[in-house]
Design a protein around this motif. Structure first.
Motif, PDB file in Angstrom:
ATOM      1  N   ASP A   1      -5.924   1.829  -7.014  1.00  0.00           N
ATOM      2  CA  ASP A   1      -6.781   2.136  -5.863  1.00  0.00           C
ATOM      3  C   ASP A   1      -8.115   2.779  -6.219  1.00  0.00           C
ATOM      4  O   ASP A   1      -8.813   3.263  -5.337  1.00  0.00           O
ATOM      5  CB  ASP A   1      -6.030   3.072  -4.906  1.00  0.00           C
TER       6      ASP A   1
ATOM      7  N   HIS B   1     -10.953   1.645  -6.721  1.00  0.00           N
ATOM      8  CA  HIS B   1     -12.103   1.078  -6.013  1.00  0.00           C
ATOM      9  C   HIS B   1     -11.850   0.883  -4.518  1.00  0.00           C
ATOM     10  O   HIS B   1     -12.672   0.269  -3.836  1.00  0.00           O
ATOM     11  CB  HIS B   1     -12.515  -0.252  -6.648  1.00  0.00           C
ATOM     12  N   THR B   2     -10.738   1.393  -4.010  1.00  0.00           N
ATOM     13  CA  THR B   2     -10.450   1.277  -2.585  1.00  0.00           C
ATOM     14  C   THR B   2     -11.362   2.226  -1.816  1.00  0.00           C
ATOM     15  O   THR B   2     -11.448   3.412  -2.136  1.00  0.00           O
ATOM     16  CB  THR B   2      -8.976   1.607  -2.296  1.00  0.00           C
ATOM     17  N   SER B   3     -12.022   1.705  -0.815  1.00  0.00           N
ATOM     18  CA  SER B   3     -12.929   2.494   0.010  1.00  0.00           C
ATOM     19  C   SER B   3     -12.172   3.621   0.715  1.00  0.00           C
ATOM     20  O   SER B   3     -11.008   3.461   1.089  1.00  0.00           O
ATOM     21  CB  SER B   3     -13.584   1.575   1.041  1.00  0.00           C
ATOM     22  N   ALA B   4     -12.826   4.745   0.904  1.00  0.00           N
ATOM     23  CA  ALA B   4     -12.199   5.917   1.532  1.00  0.00           C
ATOM     24  C   ALA B   4     -11.742   5.647   2.957  1.00  0.00           C
ATOM     25  O   ALA B   4     -10.859   6.331   3.462  1.00  0.00           O
ATOM     26  CB  ALA B   4     -13.165   7.099   1.505  1.00  0.00           C
ATOM     27  N   ASP B   5     -12.310   4.632   3.614  1.00  0.00           N
ATOM     28  CA  ASP B   5     -11.914   4.340   4.994  1.00  0.00           C
ATOM     29  C   ASP B   5     -10.825   3.253   5.073  1.00  0.00           C
ATOM     30  O   ASP B   5     -10.482   2.799   6.155  1.00  0.00           O
ATOM     31  CB  ASP B   5     -13.129   3.939   5.829  1.00  0.00           C
ATOM     32  N   GLU B   6     -10.289   2.850   3.934  1.00  0.00           N
ATOM     33  CA  GLU B   6      -9.233   1.846   3.901  1.00  0.00           C
ATOM     34  C   GLU B   6      -7.924   2.471   3.445  1.00  0.00           C
ATOM     35  O   GLU B   6      -7.922   3.419   2.663  1.00  0.00           O
ATOM     36  CB  GLU B   6      -9.602   0.716   2.929  1.00  0.00           C
TER      37      GLU B   6
ATOM     38  N   ARG C   1      -7.861  11.781  -1.649  1.00  0.00           N
ATOM     39  CA  ARG C   1      -7.414  11.580  -0.269  1.00  0.00           C
ATOM     40  C   ARG C   1      -6.676  12.814   0.227  1.00  0.00           C
ATOM     41  O   ARG C   1      -5.970  13.476  -0.535  1.00  0.00           O
ATOM     42  CB  ARG C   1      -6.469  10.384  -0.171  1.00  0.00           C
TER      43      ARG C   1
END
Length: 96
Positions: free
Chosen positions: A35, A37-42, A69
């Motif tokens: 994760d 590169h997972t966007s903070a809003d996803e 998170r």
């Protein structure tokens, strides 16, 4: 033909769950890398891997925290967040 959903890729990479022979710190490191590169809003893709093993709440919590998170300290609340993330991802990739 569309891109495979994250669950398909993760399953090919890791199987249905993280190998139990990995030290918990290594499990956290693997999940955090998934994760990175997972966007903070996803929702975290980590939730799909962890969702196959009901003992993975603390691993999910630690991976999420490593990624910056906010995760509840309470195990039940963290499990609820983890299950919500997994459900959101399943809905998101259901028809892709």
């Amino acid at each position: 033909m569309g891109r495979p959903g994250p669950g398909t890729w993760l399953h090919r990479q890791l199987g249905s769950a993280l190998p139990h022979h990995l030290h918990p710190d290594d499990q956290v490191a693997v999940l955090a890398q998934v994760d990175v590169h997972t966007s903070a809003d996803e929702p975290l893709l980590t939730a799909l891997v962890a969702a196959t093993d009901t003992t993975s709440t603390s691993v999910f919590q630690q991976a999420a925290r490593r990624l910056g998170r906010a995760v509840p300290d309470d195990t039940q609340a963290a499990r609820s967040q983890w299950q919500t993330d997994a459900l959101q991802l399943r809905q998101l990739y259901r028809y892709k």
